[in-house]
Design a protein around this motif. Structure first.
Motif, PDB file in Angstrom:
ATOM      1  N   LEU A 181      40.721  45.062  40.116  1.00 54.23           N
ATOM      2  CA  LEU A 181      41.009  43.971  39.070  1.00 54.23           C
ATOM      3  C   LEU A 181      40.270  42.796  39.403  1.00 54.23           C
ATOM      4  CD1 LEU A 181      44.829  44.446  38.683  1.00 54.23           C
ATOM      5  CD2 LEU A 181      43.634  45.137  37.167  1.00 54.23           C
ATOM      6  N   ASP A 182      39.422  42.315  38.062  1.00 51.80           N
ATOM      7  CA  ASP A 182      39.351  41.008  38.268  1.00 51.80           C
ATOM      8  C   ASP A 182      40.557  40.218  38.540  1.00 51.80           C
ATOM      9  OD1 ASP A 182      36.359  40.567  36.054  1.00 51.80           O
ATOM     10  OD2 ASP A 182      37.311  42.306  36.087  1.00 51.80           O
ATOM     11  N   PRO A 183      39.746  39.195  39.508  1.00 55.47           N
ATOM     12  CA  PRO A 183      40.769  37.744  40.084  1.00 55.47           C
ATOM     13  C   PRO A 183      41.335  37.128  39.043  1.00 55.47           C
ATOM     14  CG  PRO A 183      38.527  37.489  40.178  1.00 55.47           C
ATOM     15  CD  PRO A 183      38.225  38.546  39.554  1.00 55.47           C
ATOM     16  N   THR A 184      43.021  36.657  39.423  1.00 58.62           N
ATOM     17  CA  THR A 184      43.779  35.913  38.759  1.00 58.62           C
ATOM     18  C   THR A 184      42.755  34.794  38.859  1.00 58.62           C
ATOM     19  OG1 THR A 184      44.681  35.457  40.713  1.00 58.62           O
ATOM     20  CG2 THR A 184      45.712  37.338  38.577  1.00 58.62           C
ATOM     21  N   ILE A 185      43.701  33.922  37.846  1.00 59.58           N
ATOM     22  CA  ILE A 185      42.337  32.691  37.038  1.00 59.58           C
ATOM     23  C   ILE A 185      43.690  31.470  37.370  1.00 59.58           C
ATOM     24  CG2 ILE A 185      40.910  30.690  36.498  1.00 59.58           C
ATOM     25  CD1 ILE A 185      39.467  33.283  35.447  1.00 59.58           C
ATOM     26  N   GLU A 223      41.588  43.073  46.287  1.00 56.66           N
ATOM     27  CA  GLU A 223      42.574  43.286  45.860  1.00 56.66           C
ATOM     28  C   GLU A 223      43.275  42.172  45.226  1.00 56.66           C
ATOM     29  OE1 GLU A 223      45.616  45.792  48.335  1.00 56.66           O
ATOM     30  OE2 GLU A 223      44.109  46.110  49.263  1.00 56.66           O
ATOM     31  N   ASN A 224      43.251  40.846  46.538  1.00 58.75           N
ATOM     32  CA  ASN A 224      44.492  39.423  46.101  1.00 58.75           C
ATOM     33  C   ASN A 224      42.659  38.613  45.560  1.00 58.75           C
ATOM     34  OD1 ASN A 224      46.492  41.056  47.179  1.00 58.75           O
ATOM     35  ND2 ASN A 224      45.750  40.461  49.279  1.00 58.75           N
ATOM     36  N   GLY A 225      42.368  39.110  45.098  1.00 49.70           N
ATOM     37  CA  GLY A 225      41.192  38.009  43.921  1.00 49.70           C
ATOM     38  C   GLY A 225      41.664  37.322  43.303  1.00 49.70           C
TER      39      GLY A 225
END
Length: 648
Positions: free
Chosen positions: A416-420, A543-545
């Motif tokens: 996934l794209d990282p959380t922000i 995976e933890n981005g």
């Protein structure tokens, strides 16, 4: 026919992207944009488009390293088709220049990579012979390389049974700029032993062509191993292409020399009228020598400066480039278009400024200005079907398609794209320390990007004073130190790297799970929407981005980057749930440092003998890397080489 050889089939949103792009080409759309996020298999998507439309394809990349990667990928996918490589053949290139303020003339100095020159000839000969050709190129494809028609017309075509005199073959080879050499037999040379003529074509280095005559009849044609002389196979006919892209017939050369002489007389007269006698004398001697060489050998140093006359073109006329070898109907793929197109646009003006000074001061004729890269509008005029590929397409590309682009943002890996997260700047350093330590506990790494060198240095020193394992990257850090720092980060010797523009460092580190962006709300290039999206993407390999933006307000660029990242993340989540995919961090081998880097501490003072030995060793490794098309390693070695030489 183009045919992909692969065990994989299009998945995710690839089938939809392929269908839309193919439909656009079939409907004769000139411009299309593929918005493809990192890790979504853009190359595989484009390969499937090529297979479906069956058009010769030019893939344009903005540097040799990227071009080398794409070449390897396409060659693997199109195992049975012609995949060629066309980049600048210079290992080192210092262009001819003049600095009037110091009266300094800098002569052209270059080192040509023979393997790359061979590949360039392989590309042009493939385009003339076949239709199933993909050429991966840097911006070299917009520079003049001679006329395709002359290149074709100067071929030597022979078949068994043809009637031809031995001397006629020899004369033809000389006209094609092949060099006769009985002793040092290599690419672009030929040798004659009685009625046997051996030739090493310009597009080949291992195998030669042997032509055996019986009287004035071609008795046998065979392919042989240059090293051993062993015949590999007998063939019925052969086509041998010129050894230089700048070739012309005797009649055209005669006419070209007349045109050069006429222009020279006019220019000398101009200098006399202006009272510029030094320039007049300088030009007279230069051109006189070049004309004598052209008359005697058909070639001279700097022959490209007379390209307009040799092609019998008029002033300002568009030069012939690699793009002309493709004919009228081909597909153009522009990779990383947000970087590549500005590069294409800038080439003409930079080249023109340098050459105009040479012309003004009598080092070159005005016609040398026509040995140039294409202007941007000329480049556009040569396009029939183009696909612009980028994770962050530029405004120019988006305007061409009225913001109606094709997407490929689903990663087959499920990542996934990282959380922000947005945090206030008050107490940001303490918060950053806490976040870095959290990643350290999970054996993960952090990248921190700042706006100024001073802030990066102060932050690094402060964190070091707290006994944190941090390092600082900037453009003054030496190449082997930079490589060592990145490797040590991956190994866990550092927990964090702090820098300014981490995009240009080529950081692709799966262990990085946190990106911290300081002053995220400030305006400017480093905090533009595209830069933020690219920076955020550095955490998309884990995976933890996660990304933390430290800011007191939300700028337009931040808002757009956050919304786009969240949109891509949501689409990937839906795909993962539907197909029961659990994202896993990419596993990437930690490569050993280049051998000589490991053994030398940058602070250690080498003896003169050690330094010379190391330089020779690095030069060998650099050439070997370039030969294997590992340009990333070759460039690293080149930078180390420059640093060692400067320290001598």
């Amino acid at each position: 026919m183009f045919k992909i050889v692969s065990d994989y089939k299009p998945s995710g949103d690839q089938p939809d992207a392929i269908e839309k792009l193919v439909e656009g080409i079939n409907k004769d759309k000139k411009h299309q944009v593929l918005l493809g996020a990192t890790g979504t298999g853009k190359t595989f998507t484009i390969a499937n488009v090529i297979e479906k439309v069956q058009k010769p394809t030019l893939v344009l990349a903005h540097n040799k390293t990227l071009a080398g990667q794409l070449y390897s990928e396409f060659k693997e996918l199109f195992h049975n088709n012609r995949v060629e490589y066309f980049v600048s053949y210079y290992d080192y290139y210092q262009p001819e220049a003049y600095v009037p303020s110091t009266d300094t003339y800098i002569e052209k100095d270059s080192s040509i990579n023979d393997e790359i020159d061979e590949l360039r000839h392989g590309a042009t000969s493939a385009l003339i012979n076949s239709k199933d050709v993909i050429v991966v190129s840097s911006v070299s494809c917009i520079y003049g390389i001679g006329e395709p028609e002359e290149y074709k017309n100067n071929m030597l075509i022979l078949s068994v049974g043809d009637q031809i005199k031995r001397n006629d073959i020899i004369d033809k080879l000389v006209t094609m700029t092949y060099e006769r050499n009985q002793m040092d037999f290599h690419r672009g040379t030929f040798r004659v032993n009685g009625d046997v003529i051996d030739i090493v074509p310009a597009s080949e280095r291992k195998n030669g062509i042997r032509i055996e005559l019986f009287g004035n009849v071609v008795d046998r044609i065979s392919e042989f191993d240059i090293l051993t002389g062993t015949v590999i196979q007998n063939i019925k006919n052969v086509s041998i292409y010129p050894a230089s892209h700048f070739v012309t017939t005797g009649d055209k050369l005669e006419e070209a020399i007349k045109r050069i002489e006429k222009e020279t007389d006019e220019r000398l007269e101009y200098f006399k009228k202006e009272g510029k006698y030094v320039e007049e004398q300088r030009l007279r001697e230069r051109v006189k020598y070049d004309i004598e060489m052209l008359k005697e050998t058909g070639f001279c140093n700097g022959i490209e400066n007379y390209a307009r006359h040799l092609a019998l073109r008029e002033e300002g006329e568009t030069p012939s480039t690699l793009m002309d070898f493709f004919g009228d109907d081909y597909l153009l793929i522009i990779d990383e278009s947000h970087v590549t197109l500005p590069q294409v646009r800038a080439m003409y003006n930079g080249d023109r400024a340098r050459k105009q000074i040479l012309v003004d001061y009598g080092f070159r004729l005005p016609s040398a200005l026509d040995n140039r890269p294409l202007k941007f509008e000329e480049f556009n005029n040569k396009i029939k079907h183009a696909i612009y590929v980028s994770a962050t397409p530029g405004d120019y590309e988006l305007e061409l398609v009225n913001n109606k682009y094709v997407e490929s943002i689903i990663r087959p890996t499920g990542l996934l794209d990282p959380t922000i997260e947005i945090k206030k700047t008050e107490g940001q350093i303490d918060d950053l320390i806490h976040e870095i330590n959290k990643r350290k506990e999970n054996n993960e790494r952090t990248l921190v990007t700042t706006l100024t060198i001073r802030m990066a240095e102060e932050l690094t020193n402060y964190l070091k004073s707290l006994n944190m394992k941090v390092a600082y990257l900037h453009n003054e850090v030496k190449t082997f130190d930079r490589l060592r720092i990145i490797r040590d980060l991956r190994l866990g010797k550092y927990d964090c790297i702090i820098g300014i523009n981490l995009l240009r460092e080529g950081l692709d580190i799966p262990e990085v799970s946190l990106i911290a962006i300081m002053d995220a709300d400030k305006q400017g290039f480093l905090r533009s929407e595209r830069s933020l999206i690219q920076t955020i993407g550095r955490a998309a390999r884990n995976e933890n981005g996660h990304v933390i933006m430290y800011a007191d307000t939300i700028s337009d660029s931040m808002e757009k980057a956050i919304n786009e990242t969240n949109r891509r993340r949501k689409l990937q989540q839906e795909y993962n749930e539907k197909h029961h995919i659990i994202p896993k961090t990419i596993v990437k081998e930690i490569r050993e440092l280049i051998s000589n880097e490991i053994k030398v501490d940058s602070e250690e003072k080498l003896s003169k003998k050690q330094s010379q030995d190391m330089i020779l060793k690095i030069e060998r490794e650099m050439k070997e890397a370039a030969k294997n098309l590992d340009f990333e390693k070759a460039m690293q070695l080149r930078d180390i080489l420059f640093e060692l030489k400067s320290n001598q």
